[in-house]
Design a protein around this motif. Structure first.
Motif, PDB file in Angstrom:
ATOM      1  N   LEU A 148     -45.745  49.520  19.496  1.00 28.45           N
ATOM      2  CA  LEU A 148     -45.697  49.249  18.060  1.00 28.45           C
ATOM      3  C   LEU A 148     -44.589  50.060  17.392  1.00 28.45           C
ATOM      4  N   LEU A 149     -44.503  51.340  17.740  1.00 34.08           N
ATOM      5  CA  LEU A 149     -43.459  52.183  17.153  1.00 34.08           C
ATOM      6  C   LEU A 149     -42.079  51.693  17.570  1.00 34.08           C
ATOM      7  N   HIS A 150     -41.947  51.271  18.809  1.00 31.13           N
ATOM      8  CA  HIS A 150     -40.679  50.730  19.296  1.00 31.13           C
ATOM      9  C   HIS A 150     -40.279  49.492  18.489  1.00 31.13           C
ATOM     10  N   LEU A 151     -41.232  48.614  18.224  1.00 31.49           N
ATOM     11  CA  LEU A 151     -40.947  47.379  17.495  1.00 31.49           C
ATOM     12  C   LEU A 151     -40.484  47.651  16.070  1.00 31.49           C
ATOM     13  N   VAL A 152     -41.228  48.506  15.350  1.00 34.83           N
ATOM     14  CA  VAL A 152     -40.845  48.745  13.948  1.00 34.83           C
ATOM     15  C   VAL A 152     -39.560  49.569  13.867  1.00 34.83           C
ATOM     16  N   SER A 153     -39.310  50.392  14.854  1.00 32.61           N
ATOM     17  CA  SER A 153     -38.068  51.174  14.859  1.00 32.61           C
ATOM     18  C   SER A 153     -36.853  50.278  15.062  1.00 32.61           C
ATOM     19  N   LEU A 154     -37.011  49.244  15.887  1.00 36.60           N
ATOM     20  CA  LEU A 154     -35.924  48.282  16.060  1.00 36.60           C
ATOM     21  C   LEU A 154     -35.733  47.442  14.799  1.00 36.60           C
ATOM     22  N   ALA A 155     -36.848  47.081  14.169  1.00 37.33           N
ATOM     23  CA  ALA A 155     -36.783  46.241  12.975  1.00 37.33           C
ATOM     24  C   ALA A 155     -36.304  47.017  11.756  1.00 37.33           C
ATOM     25  N   SER A 156     -36.553  48.323  11.743  1.00 35.58           N
ATOM     26  CA  SER A 156     -36.202  49.156  10.589  1.00 35.58           C
ATOM     27  C   SER A 156     -35.613  50.468  11.086  1.00 35.58           C
ATOM     28  N   PRO A 157     -34.398  50.441  11.623  1.00 38.65           N
ATOM     29  CA  PRO A 157     -33.818  51.634  12.254  1.00 38.65           C
ATOM     30  C   PRO A 157     -33.589  52.800  11.300  1.00 38.65           C
ATOM     31  N   ASP A 158     -33.521  52.536  10.011  1.00 33.94           N
ATOM     32  CA  ASP A 158     -33.341  53.630   9.052  1.00 33.94           C
ATOM     33  C   ASP A 158     -34.660  54.303   8.685  1.00 33.94           C
ATOM     34  N   GLY A 159     -35.772  53.818   9.261  1.00 31.25           N
ATOM     35  CA  GLY A 159     -37.065  54.436   8.999  1.00 31.25           C
ATOM     36  C   GLY A 159     -37.723  53.990   7.705  1.00 31.25           C
ATOM     37  N   LYS A 160     -37.163  52.979   7.050  1.00 33.88           N
ATOM     38  CA  LYS A 160     -37.730  52.505   5.778  1.00 33.88           C
ATOM     39  C   LYS A 160     -39.173  52.019   5.953  1.00 33.88           C
ATOM     40  N   ASN A 163     -53.568  55.108   8.712  1.00 31.97           N
ATOM     41  CA  ASN A 163     -53.116  55.721   7.459  1.00 31.97           C
ATOM     42  C   ASN A 163     -52.365  57.035   7.683  1.00 31.97           C
ATOM     43  N   TYR A 164     -52.043  57.343   8.921  1.00 33.03           N
ATOM     44  CA  TYR A 164     -51.328  58.573   9.251  1.00 33.03           C
ATOM     45  C   TYR A 164     -50.018  58.648   8.471  1.00 33.03           C
ATOM     46  N   ALA A 165     -49.792  59.808   7.846  1.00 35.79           N
ATOM     47  CA  ALA A 165     -48.628  59.958   6.968  1.00 35.79           C
ATOM     48  C   ALA A 165     -47.549  60.870   7.555  1.00 35.79           C
ATOM     49  N   GLY A 166     -47.736  61.329   8.779  1.00 37.50           N
ATOM     50  CA  GLY A 166     -46.762  62.239   9.384  1.00 37.50           C
ATOM     51  C   GLY A 166     -45.495  61.527   9.825  1.00 37.50           C
ATOM     52  N   GLU A 167     -44.530  62.308  10.241  1.00 38.79           N
ATOM     53  CA  GLU A 167     -43.227  61.804  10.645  1.00 38.79           C
ATOM     54  C   GLU A 167     -43.311  61.065  11.986  1.00 38.79           C
ATOM     55  N   MET A 168     -42.762  59.842  12.002  1.00 40.13           N
ATOM     56  CA  MET A 168     -42.737  59.064  13.239  1.00 40.13           C
ATOM     57  C   MET A 168     -41.381  58.383  13.415  1.00 40.13           C
ATOM     58  N   ARG A 169     -40.317  59.059  13.034  1.00 42.72           N
ATOM     59  CA  ARG A 169     -38.991  58.446  13.146  1.00 42.72           C
ATOM     60  C   ARG A 169     -38.494  58.384  14.582  1.00 42.72           C
ATOM     61  N   SER A 170     -39.015  59.243  15.443  1.00 41.81           N
ATOM     62  CA  SER A 170     -38.596  59.218  16.844  1.00 41.81           C
ATOM     63  C   SER A 170     -39.817  59.132  17.741  1.00 41.81           C
ATOM     64  N   LEU A 171     -39.608  58.552  18.924  1.00 40.09           N
ATOM     65  CA  LEU A 171     -40.692  58.434  19.891  1.00 40.09           C
ATOM     66  C   LEU A 171     -41.177  59.816  20.317  1.00 40.09           C
ATOM     67  N   ALA A 172     -40.259  60.761  20.456  1.00 40.81           N
ATOM     68  CA  ALA A 172     -40.630  62.109  20.898  1.00 40.81           C
ATOM     69  C   ALA A 172     -41.507  62.807  19.865  1.00 40.81           C
TER      70      ALA A 172
END
Length: 341
Positions: free
Chosen positions: A208-220, A133-142
């Motif tokens: 997991l983050l890599h997968l969703v970032s590829l599937a949703s590159p705009d961060g939606k 349920n983490y709500a923080g920013e995860m748009r980038s791996l870094a």
């Protein structure tokens, strides 16, 4: 007449992962996201890159330093496993689909312990990951990795463990994965299982983050996740009790498995007019407990005698840990004509 009505429910099935189940969602981007991730897992093709291309050697070095600072044994052995094995695997075929990682609980066990941590002030701390349920920013791996390390190693929490209040970072809640309970893990791996499971979970979360970032590159995907969390998960304990009150109001005995200590406290308070709650004298270190709710009008709360320790002493060779088993003797209420249970 006579007889009692009993139900059994493993409530861990209602977990804190917003993407555990495919939901009916009004936003068509949700279905696109889920279908894209599913296709990736089923047919990764050339995108099935090395683990070391996602969770990098630089990230391992940072994690290694944090684990060494904790004084954990087995970091050197874990490093060898990283360099010679884990980093060379493919992210899907070699890691996500590797059944032995699941059998050894190398990612699932630390996730269970750190995904959602109830604290003494009543709040819940969530590990930065796609499946919490983490709500923080995860748009980038870094950005995610900084938050992940900060949470696991640098965020002191006031928590109750086995009846004692501790101030510890989440990493301090991890325990060894025992060969006696999970035979798939070797005794050598058990000895280094704290750093090994920490690394495995970090790799798992990064993939997991890599997968969703590829599937949703705009961060939606983050907005979709937060909608699900807000709608279904933040009130999980209350919703479980709602179901018990509305759909199973006729139950005289409610057997619950894999319940958190936080849920036990909540259910005990909210259902006090109908039931009294019995919990193991020794609660689970992994926060997955068997509980029993007994109807006040049928059972004598003062007659409860816990027999769990007697049963546990005869199960030394079995994969049963504290909190897994709850065995009691209880008498019928003096107002009832039914025999002892």
């Amino acid at each position: 007449g006579g007889g009692i009505t009993a139900i059994s429910w493993n409530i861990a099935a209602i977990n804190s992962n917003p993407f555990e189940y495919w939901l009916t969602h009004p936003d068509e981007d949700y279905a696109k996201l889920m279908a894209s991730v599913e296709k990736f897992i089923l047919e990764p093709a050339e995108q099935d890159v090395r683990v070391g291309d996602v969770f990098t050697d630089e990230m391992w070095s940072e994690l290694k330093a944090l684990m060494e600072k904790e004084g954990w044994p087995g970091v050197a052995e874990t490093e060898s496993m990283w360099k010679d094995d884990l980093s060379q695997r493919r992210i899907v075929s070699g890691f996500m689909k590797d059944k032995t990682i699941g059998d050894k609980r190398l990612a699932s066990m630390p996730d269970r312990v750190t995904n959602a941590i109830g604290t003494m002030d009543g709040s819940v701390a969530y590990r930065p990951t796609v499946i919490s349920n983490y709500a923080g920013e995860m748009r980038s791996l870094a950005a995610w990795w900084d938050a992940w390390c900060g949470f696991m190693f640098k965020t002191p929490l006031q928590v109750e463990v086995k009846g004692k209040v501790l101030s510890t970072a989440p990493c301090g809640l991890l325990g060894k994965i025992r060969h006696s309970k999970y035979p798939a893990i070797s005794e050598a791996e058990e000895a280094i299982s704290i750093p090994l499971q920490t690394l495995s979970m970090a790799v798992f979360d990064s993939i997991l983050l890599h997968l969703v970032s590829l599937a949703s590159p705009d961060g939606k995907w983050q907005a979709l996740k937060q909608e699900i969390v807000n709608t279904l998960l933040l009130q999980k304990d209350a919703r479980v009790v709602d179901v018990l009150e509305r759909s199973y109001a006729d139950a005289d005995c409610v057997f619950l498995q894999e319940a958190t200590a936080r849920f036990a406290d909540y259910a005990e308070s909210r259902l006090a007019d109908r039931y009294f709650l019995v919990r193991p004298a020794q609660m689970s270190a992994n926060n997955q407990n068997s509980l029993l709710l007994l109807r006040n009008s049928l059972f004598d709360k003062n007659s409860v005698s816990e027999l769990t320790s007697h049963a546990m002493s005869s199960l030394e060779s079995q994969p049963v840990a504290a909190g897994d088993l709850l065995l009691i003797a209880v008498s019928a209420s003096s107002t009832q004509g039914t025999p002892d249970t």
